[in-house]
Design a protein around this motif. Structure first.
Motif, PDB file in Angstrom:
ATOM      1  N   GLU A 119       0.829  -1.210   0.000  1.00  0.00           N
ATOM      2  CA  GLU A 119       0.000   0.000   0.000  1.00  0.00           C
ATOM      3  C   GLU A 119       0.863   1.260   0.000  1.00  0.00           C
ATOM      4  O   GLU A 119       0.605   2.218  -0.734  1.00  0.00           O
ATOM      5  CB  GLU A 119      -0.917  -0.004   1.226  1.00  0.00           C
ATOM      6  CG  GLU A 119      -2.033  -1.033   1.148  1.00  0.00           C
ATOM      7  CD  GLU A 119      -2.768  -1.192   2.472  1.00  0.00           C
ATOM      8  OE1 GLU A 119      -2.324  -0.578   3.476  1.00  0.00           O
ATOM      9  OE2 GLU A 119      -3.758  -1.943   2.513  1.00  0.00           O
ATOM     10  N   GLU A 120       1.916   1.253   0.811  1.00  0.00           N
ATOM     11  CA  GLU A 120       2.748   2.441   0.932  1.00  0.00           C
ATOM     12  C   GLU A 120       3.608   2.650  -0.313  1.00  0.00           C
ATOM     13  O   GLU A 120       3.814   3.787  -0.746  1.00  0.00           O
ATOM     14  CB  GLU A 120       3.610   2.343   2.190  1.00  0.00           C
ATOM     15  CG  GLU A 120       2.781   2.379   3.462  1.00  0.00           C
ATOM     16  CD  GLU A 120       3.626   2.370   4.736  1.00  0.00           C
ATOM     17  OE1 GLU A 120       4.852   2.184   4.631  1.00  0.00           O
ATOM     18  OE2 GLU A 120       3.048   2.555   5.824  1.00  0.00           O
ATOM     19  N   GLN A 123       1.501   4.043  -3.026  1.00  0.00           N
ATOM     20  CA  GLN A 123       1.144   5.433  -2.732  1.00  0.00           C
ATOM     21  C   GLN A 123       2.218   6.403  -3.227  1.00  0.00           C
ATOM     22  O   GLN A 123       1.906   7.543  -3.585  1.00  0.00           O
ATOM     23  CB  GLN A 123       0.931   5.613  -1.218  1.00  0.00           C
ATOM     24  CG  GLN A 123       0.148   6.851  -0.858  1.00  0.00           C
ATOM     25  CD  GLN A 123      -0.128   6.943   0.642  1.00  0.00           C
ATOM     26  OE1 GLN A 123       0.480   6.225   1.437  1.00  0.00           O
ATOM     27  NE2 GLN A 123      -1.019   7.824   1.035  1.00  0.00           N
ATOM     28  N   PRO A 347      -0.624  12.876  -2.609  1.00  0.00           N
ATOM     29  CA  PRO A 347      -1.151  12.035  -1.534  1.00  0.00           C
ATOM     30  C   PRO A 347      -0.723  12.555  -0.168  1.00  0.00           C
ATOM     31  O   PRO A 347       0.304  13.226  -0.024  1.00  0.00           O
ATOM     32  CB  PRO A 347      -0.547  10.654  -1.822  1.00  0.00           C
ATOM     33  CG  PRO A 347       0.614  10.907  -2.719  1.00  0.00           C
ATOM     34  CD  PRO A 347       0.310  12.149  -3.476  1.00  0.00           C
ATOM     35  N   PHE A 349       0.573  11.687   3.492  1.00  0.00           N
ATOM     36  CA  PHE A 349       1.310  10.619   4.170  1.00  0.00           C
ATOM     37  C   PHE A 349       1.279  10.849   5.676  1.00  0.00           C
ATOM     38  O   PHE A 349       1.560  11.953   6.151  1.00  0.00           O
ATOM     39  CB  PHE A 349       2.751  10.564   3.676  1.00  0.00           C
ATOM     40  CG  PHE A 349       2.875  10.264   2.223  1.00  0.00           C
ATOM     41  CD1 PHE A 349       2.861   8.951   1.772  1.00  0.00           C
ATOM     42  CD2 PHE A 349       2.979  11.284   1.282  1.00  0.00           C
ATOM     43  CE1 PHE A 349       2.955   8.653   0.417  1.00  0.00           C
ATOM     44  CE2 PHE A 349       3.072  11.005  -0.072  1.00  0.00           C
ATOM     45  CZ  PHE A 349       3.062   9.686  -0.502  1.00  0.00           C
TER      46      PHE A 349
END
Length: 536
Positions: A119-120, A123, A347, A349
């Motif tokens: 997921e990271e 991203q 995005p 974070f």
């Protein structure tokens, strides 16, 4: 874009993944994308700032490719976890490494932490991870795999590796299982030389190949080759990366793998020194590689691309071979990258402390991983008595070991459990002067914890001498804790207590401190064999 309307140059460009040296698109990567139709990019620490910068870089690179009318780029990285992680930032989760996960004995942990990693990475615009390592590390003298492996048991490696691949690809991140057909039983680092695995085919089927067979069964997107010689498969003294018997005969035909085959970097000495970059690229494509990795140098990258083009024009490589490779590339890009969109806004974070669900999981994994191998009445430490911690500092960088910019030492972690902690920092390869300084300080302590760190194939001589000198002092409590390769006990077998952490990352130092203080039990199981074992 489909195969029928691609030029030869476009097709060959898609078969290369290359690196560059800056935080923004520089002349090197622009040239490769704009003039050579590059298929993918690989990031290293040199390309990484904060997550916002990485996301912006990825978007800029994708725009360069789109402006050329080319396919979306693979943006790849070696984010294995543990001691091999190119992204080191407080807004990215510190995923444990493979041997830490292997020590838990629970593949569910490998699955869960890999979902977080996927997921990271997605991203920040990274869509391919050169992980997991499926090497079965059954050679304690292996200088390059070690804790990058889940352990020495092929079934354990297969099970954990399959869990990682499943997690990555469920999230849409391409996994690249490495290093086929297995780099675990070697004592040479292929970054520096040529290694050989001498086992017969039956043994290879039972051990080295088993995790890859499971990965293929699970539909792994990519398999990365090893620059290692396998005489049982390839009679010529050439590494697997350049062997048609290995890549086509074994991987494609015998194991029925129809995904992408990518080479390990051709600038590693095992290829560059013995075969040359251009010839290595041609031989790899002849052998059956779909994608060639050239990580660092622009002249080497251009040489490799041009060499493959000339091999096609001369008839050495048929254009059908190129078309077959590019067809597989197009299929995977269509599957993973067809809906790639740059977000309208950058995005957001979150920092680690803002992700409590992730924090809880990673703390749990670290506690389940720390392994007590030996204790002759040394644990727990007495909280009211001063403790000296000797901390080895990694001061040199290798291809697989990079000093952390943000870390917690064991002294930092232990200070929350013991009234008085003094920590002395030494090089991971201490000289005689440093050893004398430590011994002089240690003479004033009844409780000493020696942290060991082995990046290569054996505990550095200075650390071994330091341990022996400490044992001569007859402390009330003397504990050694390895924070990378678990084999250090083989070099200091008389140490009265020994624990394994497999990495020196913050979660593991906190978990180790809790075990030393008697607040938690060490629940990990040693995933490799030690020639000298004390009683637990």
């Amino acid at each position: 874009m489909d195969l029928s309307n691609m030029t030869l140059e476009q097709k060959i460009g898609q078969m290369f993944i290359c690196g560059f040296h800056s935080l923004v698109p520089d002349d090197q990567i622009k040239k490769l994308i704009q003039e050579y139709h590059l298929g993918g990019v690989i990031y290293f620490r040199r390309n990484i700032g904060d997550p916002e910068q990485v996301a912006g870089l990825s978007a800029s690179l994708q725009k360069l490719a789109a402006d050329q009318g080319d396919l979306p780029l693979w943006i790849a990285i070696d984010q294995e976890g543990g001691m091999v992680a190119r992204i080191d930032h407080k807004k990215m989760s510190r995923i444990p490494g493979n041997m830490s996960l292997g020590a838990t004995g629970n593949p569910a942990y490998s699955y869960e932490v890999s979902k977080i990693s996927a997921e990271e990475l997605l991203q920040v615009g990274i869509n391919m991870n050169f992980a997991p390592c499926l090497d079965v590390n059954n050679n304690p003298h292996n200088p390059v795999i070690g804790v990058r492996s889940f352990g020495e048991d092929a079934d354990r490696v297969a099970e954990h590796g399959a869990a990682v691949i499943k997690a990555f690809q469920e999230k849409g991140l391409s996994a690249a299982a490495k290093h086929f057909p297995g780099h675990g039983d070697t004592n040479v680092d292929s970054h520096m030389g040529l290694a050989t695995v001498e086992h017969n085919l039956d043994r290879l089927q039972q051990v080295e190949l088993k995790p890859f067979i499971e990965a293929i069964r699970g539909g792994v997107d990519v398999i990365m080759t090893a620059h290692v010689i396998f005489p049982a498969i390839e009679p010529e003294r050439i590494p697997a990366t350049l062997s048609r018997s290995v890549l086509t005969g074994l991987l494609r035909e015998d194991l029925a793998y129809d995904g992408i085959i990518v080479t390990d970097c051709l600038e590693m000495h095992a290829i560059a020194k013995f075969f040359g970059i251009g010839e290595g690229a041609v031989k790899a494509v002849e052998a059956g590689a779909d994608v060639v990795l050239v990580s660092h140098t622009l002249s080497d990258q251009i040489e490799a691309i041009e060499a493959v083009k000339q091999a096609v024009l001369s008839g050495r490589i048929s254009e059908k071979t190129i078309d077959n490779a590019v067809a597989r590339i197009l299929a995977l890009k269509s599957k993973r990258l067809a809906n790639l969109k740059t977000p309208d806004e950058p995005p957001v974070f979150r920092e680690r402390h803002e992700k409590p669900e992730v924090d809880r999981l990673l703390k749990e994994v670290s506690l389940k991983s720390v392994t007590l191998v030996k204790d002759q009445g040394q644990l727990p430490l007495q909280p009211e008595t001063p403790v000296l911690v000797i901390w080895p500092e990694l001061r040199s960088e290798t291809q697989v070991d990079e000093p952390w910019t943000e870390f917690v030492t064991l002294g930092d972690a232990l200070s929350g459990h013991v009234e008085q902690v003094q920590e002395i920092v030494v090089s991971a390869e201490p000289d005689e002067e440093a050893i004398e300084r430590v011994i002089s300080v240690a003479a004033g302590f009844s409780q000493v914890v020696l942290v060991t760190y082995t990046a290569g194939s054996a505990l550095p001589e200075g650390q071994r001498v330091l341990a022996e000198r400490l044992m001569e002092q007859k402390h009330d409590k003397l504990v050694a804790a390895s924070t990378r390769n678990p084999y250090d006990l083989n070099e200091i077998p008389s140490i009265p207590a020994y624990l394994c952490c497999y990495e020196n990352t913050p979660y593991f130092m906190e978990a180790l401190a809790a075990v030393l203080a008697g607040k938690n039990k060490a629940e990990g199981k040693l995933p490799v064999s030690l020639s000298v074992l004390g009683a637990v």
